[in-house]
Scaffold this active site. Structure first.
Site, PDB file in Angstrom:
ATOM      1  N   ASN A  10      22.225  -4.830   1.435  1.00  0.00           N
ATOM      2  CA  ASN A  10      20.626  -3.986   1.027  1.00  0.00           C
ATOM      3  C   ASN A  10      21.651  -2.835   1.843  1.00  0.00           C
ATOM      4  OD1 ASN A  10      19.427  -2.057   2.506  1.00  0.00           O
ATOM      5  ND2 ASN A  10      18.770  -2.849   4.014  1.00  0.00           N
ATOM      6  N   LYS A  12      20.234   0.217   0.483  1.00  0.00           N
ATOM      7  CA  LYS A  12      19.798   1.539   1.556  1.00  0.00           C
ATOM      8  C   LYS A  12      18.808   2.985   0.726  1.00  0.00           C
ATOM      9  CE  LYS A  12      20.543  -0.215   5.717  1.00  0.00           C
ATOM     10  NZ  LYS A  12      21.172  -0.117   6.922  1.00  0.00           N
ATOM     11  N   HIS A  96      12.041  -3.314   8.001  1.00  0.00           N
ATOM     12  CA  HIS A  96      13.047  -2.790   8.761  1.00  0.00           C
ATOM     13  C   HIS A  96      12.999  -2.068   9.397  1.00  0.00           C
ATOM     14  CE1 HIS A  96      17.165  -1.404   8.486  1.00  0.00           C
ATOM     15  NE2 HIS A  96      17.867  -1.945   7.796  1.00  0.00           N
ATOM     16  N   GLU A  98      14.041   0.629   9.554  1.00  0.00           N
ATOM     17  CA  GLU A  98      14.205   2.116   9.196  1.00  0.00           C
ATOM     18  C   GLU A  98      13.066   2.469   8.795  1.00  0.00           C
ATOM     19  OE1 GLU A  98      17.836   2.033   7.004  1.00  0.00           O
ATOM     20  OE2 GLU A  98      19.111   1.573   8.845  1.00  0.00           O
ATOM     21  N   GLU A 168      18.370  -7.870  13.140  1.00  0.00           N
ATOM     22  CA  GLU A 168      18.608  -6.647  13.724  1.00  0.00           C
ATOM     23  C   GLU A 168      18.650  -5.612  14.496  1.00  0.00           C
ATOM     24  OE1 GLU A 168      20.190  -5.646   9.082  1.00  0.00           O
ATOM     25  OE2 GLU A 168      17.483  -5.026   9.129  1.00  0.00           O
ATOM     26  N   GLY A 174      24.219   0.202  11.519  1.00  0.00           N
ATOM     27  CA  GLY A 174      24.991   1.248  11.441  1.00  0.00           C
ATOM     28  C   GLY A 174      26.082   2.636  11.516  1.00  0.00           C
ATOM     29  N   SER A 213      25.867  -3.935  11.679  1.00  0.00           N
ATOM     30  CA  SER A 213      27.298  -3.846  11.108  1.00  0.00           C
ATOM     31  C   SER A 213      28.370  -5.175  11.447  1.00  0.00           C
ATOM     32  CB  SER A 213      27.983  -2.862  12.643  1.00  0.00           C
ATOM     33  OG  SER A 213      27.119  -1.950  12.776  1.00  0.00           O
TER      34      SER A 213
HETATM   35  P1  PGA Z   1      24.565  -2.298   8.590  1.00  0.00           P
HETATM   36  O1  PGA Z   1      22.728  -2.366   8.150  1.00  0.00           O
HETATM   37  O2  PGA Z   1      25.094  -3.748   8.121  1.00  0.00           O
HETATM   38  O3  PGA Z   1      24.828  -1.043   7.787  1.00  0.00           O
HETATM   39  O4  PGA Z   1      24.522  -2.246  10.283  1.00  0.00           O
HETATM   40  C1  PGA Z   1      22.323  -3.504   7.953  1.00  0.00           C
HETATM   41  C2  PGA Z   1      20.929  -2.998   7.531  1.00  0.00           C
HETATM   42  O5  PGA Z   1      20.239  -2.530   8.538  1.00  0.00           O
HETATM   43  O6  PGA Z   1      20.400  -4.289   6.820  1.00  0.00           O
END
Ligand code: PGA
Length: 255
Positions: A10, A12, A96, A98, A168, A174, A213
């Site tokens: 992903n 982003k 997601h 976000e 997640e 992140g 992460s």
């Molecule tokens: P990350 O993000 O691996 O940077 O923690 C995962 C995601 O939000 O899909």
């Protein structure tokens, strides 16, 4: 039954035309001889054309980070299932955290996106997971169940046939603070069990990715867990060598 793992990147809000080409060339080189794991990338939709061209002849599948519920018309700024299909995108991330947070997407709205994807023959990658406060309050299972039930209530459990769930935990996204393999496995087993209560057959085949992460150092251990069927990777998907290590770890652990 054996589930084929899926590792998806992903990206982003990252990249450029040049970055897209370069990263895909790197991934193609790193993953040329890797079998036993499905691999997908979700660049920003702006770069789907570059990605489609760069991926030609490779087994890496194109995906996207979002989709609208409408197929055409006066919906300024939105992207439809048909547009994504036009570029060969298959795995589409919805829900997601976000987007739930910054765009106030509700469980019901996300269920509509799930329906739009199924209708179009695309694969929903439904992100679910609890916040840090919910985790500390012991509400992880309640939150995951609610987010899954929004889809089951709207479409029936069969909608999860051929679909993907990405667990997640928001506190792990992140932050560099991944759930431990045991913590993740416990939630994955709960999610599969929750679906199995409605249909064992559907539960046995649904891919449940872990996200939050995941990196080249912790992936292999996460994939030793029986209900972790791959990963949705953010930060570590922006570097070909790190992402390739994660894909190879999934292929090795699950075959
Ligand atoms: P990350 O993000 O691996 O940077 O923690 C995962 C995601 O939000 O899909």
């Amino acid at each position: 039954m054996a589930r084929r793992p899926l590792v998806m990147g992903n990206w982003k809000l990252n990249g450029s035309k040049a970055f897209t080409k370069e990263l895909i060339e790197g991934l193609k080189a790193e993953l040329a001889n890797v079998n036993g794991c499905d691999v997908a990338i979700a660049p920003p939709v702006m770069y789907l054309a570059e990605a489609e061209t760069a991926l030609a002849g490779s087994k890496i599948v194109l995906g996207a980070q979002n989709v609208d519920v409408n197929v055409k018309g006066a919906f300024t700024g939105d992207i439809s299932t048909e547009m994504l299909k036009d570029f060969g995108a298959k795995y589409i991330i919805i829900g997601h955290s976000e987007r739930r947070t910054y765009h106030k997407e509700s469980d019901e709205f996300i269920a509509k996106k799930f329906a739009a994807l199924k209708e179009a023959g695309l694969v929903p990658v439904l992100c679910i997971g609890e916040s840090e406060a919910e985790n500390e309050a012991g509400k992880t299972e309640e939150v995951c169940a609610r987010q899954i039930d929004a889809v089951i209530n709207a479409l029936g459990v069969e909608a999860f046939n051929g679909a993907v769930i990405a667990y997640e935990p928001i506190w792990a996204i992140g932050t560099g603070k991944s759930a431990t393999p045991a913590q993740a496995q416990a939630v994955h087993a709960f999610i599969r069990g929750h679906i199995a209560a409605k249909s064992q057959v559907v539960a046995d085949q649904v891919i449940i990715q872990y996200g939050g992460s995941v990196n080249d150092a912790n992936a292999a251990e996460l994939f030793t867990q029986p209900d972790i069927d791959g990963a949705l990777v953010g930060g570590a998907s922006l570097k070909a060598p790190a992402f390739a290590v994660i894909v190879k770890a999934a292929a090795a652990a699950k075959n």
